[in-house]
Design an enzyme around this catalytic site. Structure first.
Site, PDB file in Angstrom:
ATOM      1  N   TYR A 185      -8.086 -12.186  -7.275  1.00 26.81           N
ATOM      2  CA  TYR A 185      -7.115 -12.182  -8.373  1.00 26.81           C
ATOM      3  C   TYR A 185      -6.914 -13.571  -8.982  1.00 26.81           C
ATOM      4  O   TYR A 185      -6.176 -13.714  -9.949  1.00 26.81           O
ATOM      5  CB  TYR A 185      -5.760 -11.663  -7.869  1.00 26.81           C
ATOM      6  CG  TYR A 185      -5.812 -10.284  -7.273  1.00 26.81           C
ATOM      7  CD1 TYR A 185      -5.878  -9.159  -8.087  1.00 26.81           C
ATOM      8  CD2 TYR A 185      -5.804 -10.088  -5.898  1.00 26.81           C
ATOM      9  CE1 TYR A 185      -5.931  -7.882  -7.549  1.00 26.81           C
ATOM     10  CE2 TYR A 185      -5.854  -8.815  -5.346  1.00 26.81           C
ATOM     11  CZ  TYR A 185      -5.915  -7.718  -6.173  1.00 26.81           C
ATOM     12  OH  TYR A 185      -5.971  -6.453  -5.636  1.00 26.81           O
TER      13      TYR A 185
ATOM     14  N   ARG B 259      -0.955  -1.426  -6.403  1.00 27.62           N
ATOM     15  CA  ARG B 259      -1.108  -2.680  -5.647  1.00 27.62           C
ATOM     16  C   ARG B 259      -1.884  -3.702  -6.475  1.00 27.62           C
ATOM     17  O   ARG B 259      -1.507  -4.873  -6.550  1.00 27.62           O
ATOM     18  CB  ARG B 259      -1.815  -2.379  -4.324  1.00 27.62           C
ATOM     19  CG  ARG B 259      -2.023  -3.574  -3.395  1.00 27.62           C
ATOM     20  CD  ARG B 259      -2.512  -3.048  -2.050  1.00 27.62           C
ATOM     21  NE  ARG B 259      -3.041  -4.063  -1.166  1.00 27.62           N
ATOM     22  CZ  ARG B 259      -2.311  -4.804  -0.338  1.00 27.62           C
ATOM     23  NH1 ARG B 259      -0.999  -4.670  -0.319  1.00 27.62           N
ATOM     24  NH2 ARG B 259      -2.879  -5.682   0.471  1.00 27.62           N
TER      25      ARG B 259
ATOM     26  N   LYS C 106      -1.775  -2.577   7.676  1.00 29.84           N
ATOM     27  CA  LYS C 106      -3.199  -2.418   7.970  1.00 29.84           C
ATOM     28  C   LYS C 106      -3.677  -3.419   9.012  1.00 29.84           C
ATOM     29  O   LYS C 106      -4.490  -3.089   9.878  1.00 29.84           O
ATOM     30  CB  LYS C 106      -4.004  -2.574   6.673  1.00 29.84           C
ATOM     31  CG  LYS C 106      -5.471  -2.231   6.801  1.00 29.84           C
ATOM     32  CD  LYS C 106      -6.145  -2.296   5.446  1.00 29.84           C
ATOM     33  CE  LYS C 106      -7.621  -1.936   5.542  1.00 29.84           C
ATOM     34  NZ  LYS C 106      -8.277  -1.992   4.198  1.00 29.84           N
TER      35      LYS C 106
ATOM     36  N   HIS D  17      -3.687   3.057  -5.188  1.00 31.58           N
ATOM     37  CA  HIS D  17      -3.995   1.635  -4.999  1.00 31.58           C
ATOM     38  C   HIS D  17      -3.926   0.853  -6.305  1.00 31.58           C
ATOM     39  O   HIS D  17      -3.853  -0.378  -6.284  1.00 31.58           O
ATOM     40  CB  HIS D  17      -5.376   1.483  -4.362  1.00 31.58           C
ATOM     41  CG  HIS D  17      -5.419   0.441  -3.284  1.00 31.58           C
ATOM     42  ND1 HIS D  17      -4.622   0.500  -2.159  1.00 31.58           N
ATOM     43  CD2 HIS D  17      -6.150  -0.701  -3.164  1.00 31.58           C
ATOM     44  CE1 HIS D  17      -4.872  -0.546  -1.391  1.00 31.58           C
ATOM     45  NE2 HIS D  17      -5.785  -1.296  -1.981  1.00 31.58           N
TER      46      HIS D  17
ATOM     47  N   ARG E  35       0.864  -1.177   0.000  1.00 31.85           N
ATOM     48  CA  ARG E  35       0.000   0.000   0.000  1.00 31.85           C
ATOM     49  C   ARG E  35       0.902   1.228   0.000  1.00 31.85           C
ATOM     50  O   ARG E  35       2.022   1.190   0.507  1.00 31.85           O
ATOM     51  CB  ARG E  35      -0.906   0.001   1.232  1.00 31.85           C
ATOM     52  CG  ARG E  35      -1.815  -1.227   1.326  1.00 31.85           C
ATOM     53  CD  ARG E  35      -2.586  -1.244   2.635  1.00 31.85           C
ATOM     54  NE  ARG E  35      -3.438  -2.424   2.747  1.00 31.85           N
ATOM     55  CZ  ARG E  35      -3.047  -3.591   3.253  1.00 31.85           C
ATOM     56  NH1 ARG E  35      -1.799  -3.727   3.700  1.00 31.85           N
ATOM     57  NH2 ARG E  35      -3.880  -4.617   3.317  1.00 31.85           N
TER      58      ARG E  35
ATOM     59  N   HIS F 271      -2.819  -9.871   3.295  1.00 25.19           N
ATOM     60  CA  HIS F 271      -4.256 -10.046   3.501  1.00 25.19           C
ATOM     61  C   HIS F 271      -4.506 -10.973   4.685  1.00 25.19           C
ATOM     62  O   HIS F 271      -3.935 -12.065   4.751  1.00 25.19           O
ATOM     63  CB  HIS F 271      -4.916 -10.650   2.255  1.00 25.19           C
ATOM     64  CG  HIS F 271      -5.094  -9.678   1.140  1.00 25.19           C
ATOM     65  ND1 HIS F 271      -5.274 -10.061  -0.173  1.00 25.19           N
ATOM     66  CD2 HIS F 271      -5.130  -8.315   1.139  1.00 25.19           C
ATOM     67  CE1 HIS F 271      -5.406  -8.986  -0.932  1.00 25.19           C
ATOM     68  NE2 HIS F 271      -5.327  -7.920  -0.161  1.00 25.19           N
TER      69      HIS F 271
END
Length: 329
Positions: free
Chosen positions: A302, A270, A214, A267, A191, A293
């Site tokens: 993805y 990313r 995050k 973003h 990010r 994640h």
């Protein structure tokens, strides 16, 4: 106040008329049971010692003081407060799921269902946390309200030629940190804030270590030697932050490219990393770890880009099996 209804005893009374707090409940088996509920409700209300006119914004302030201030998102409080005021800042004790449902209907005229779902989660989280802290003693008014169904959309990413164009404009930026930060994002899927906040000790031995993430979990991702050299040469000396804020510089560089990716700016880098990683045959679990994640479901967006995605459908379908059978006969 207590009346006999078709399905039992019903209660309807003003808990605090000056504050507009009214309580209703139906279906008590006996009148004495209804009276006990009224008595308990009055006692609990008086014991709380809370302002009967307390507004939704007051709850948001309390949440911020006790919990929100510990979160990494610097905009969470202001966004949640804006939602409270957009809801009309009602008296907290009278706020219901129906109130939010009506607000949601109007809100959908100006924004996407995904945005409304975010607002729902923000406000629901306020009540959940205050319940855990013992501040809010009622049920969460949004607990049973379901999120809107959002159709999955194709995530945009840049082609290799577009990546070159973006990097060329970053190199032309007056902010010398724009290029290395953009390259870090393209090389690691980081990010923008993660890349921009790197310190010199976090870049060494061909790796970058992201610690201010995050989900709060650190991760290390390898980078090319050329990029490591660029980072260390362009970054500030010492052990502090390597880069100054360059998000706005990237925005200007991106606008100069003429590329159009609605709703995405930094973003997009990313998404571009993740998309090309999968198109080159990357492993979905490894990608989850690289991106940081917490839930594999986020990464699975993805998976369809993998070259062998659903390739077995060519050989495992009934039609394919029939053709094999007929050929062998």
């Amino acid at each position: 106040m207590i009346t006999k209804g078709p399905k039992g005893w019903d209660v309807d009374f003003w808990l605090d008329k000056s504050a507009g707090i009214r309580k209703r409940k139906r279906g008590f088996r006996t009148k004495s049971e209804a009276e006990r509920w009224v008595s308990d409700t009055r006692r609990q209300y008086s014991q709380r010692g809370r302002d009967p006119g307390e507004r939704l914004s007051d709850l948001v302030d309390t949440w911020q003081e006790l919990h929100g201030s510990t979160l990494k998102d610097p905009y969470r409080y202001s966004r949640t407060m804006a939602i409270a005021h957009a809801l009309g800042n009602p008296i907290a004790a009278t706020f219901t799921a129906l109130d939010f449902g009506r607000y949601r209907t109007q809100r959908l005229k100006d924004c996407t269902p995904a945005t409304v779902n975010h607002e729902h989660r923000y406000m629901k989280a306020v009540f959940n946390e205050l319940i855990r802290l013992g501040v809010w003693h009622e049920a969460n008014p949004l607990a049973m309200l379901r999120q809107l169904k959002v159709d999955e959309t194709e995530r945009a990413f840049l082609t290799l030629d577009e990546c070159r164009l973006v990097l060329q404009e970053c190199a032309a930026s007056t902010n010398s940190h724009t290029l290395p930060v953009a390259q870090i994002c393209l090389a690691t899927g980081a990010r923008w804030d993660e890349a921009e906040s790197l310190t010199r000790p976090q870049v060494s031995n061909g790796q970058v270590r992201f610690v201010r993430t995050k989900n709060g979990k650190s991760r290390s991702v390898p980078i090319p030697a050329e990029l490591e050299k660029l980072i260390l040469s362009r970054g500030y000396p010492g052990n502090g932050k390597l880069f100054s804020s360059c998000r706005s510089a990237f925005r200007k560089a991106y606008e100069r490219t003429g590329l159009h990716t609605p709703g995405q700016m930094t973003h997009i880098l990313r998404h571009t990393f993740a998309s090309h990683y999968m198109m080159q045959g990357g492993n979905i679990v490894t990608l989850q770890r690289i991106l940081g994640h917490g839930d594999i479901k986020m990464t699975m967006r993805y998976s369809h880009l993998a070259p062998d995605h659903f390739a077995t459908a060519l050989t495992h379908s009934p039609l394919a099996l029939l053709e094999v059978h007929e050929t062998s006969v």
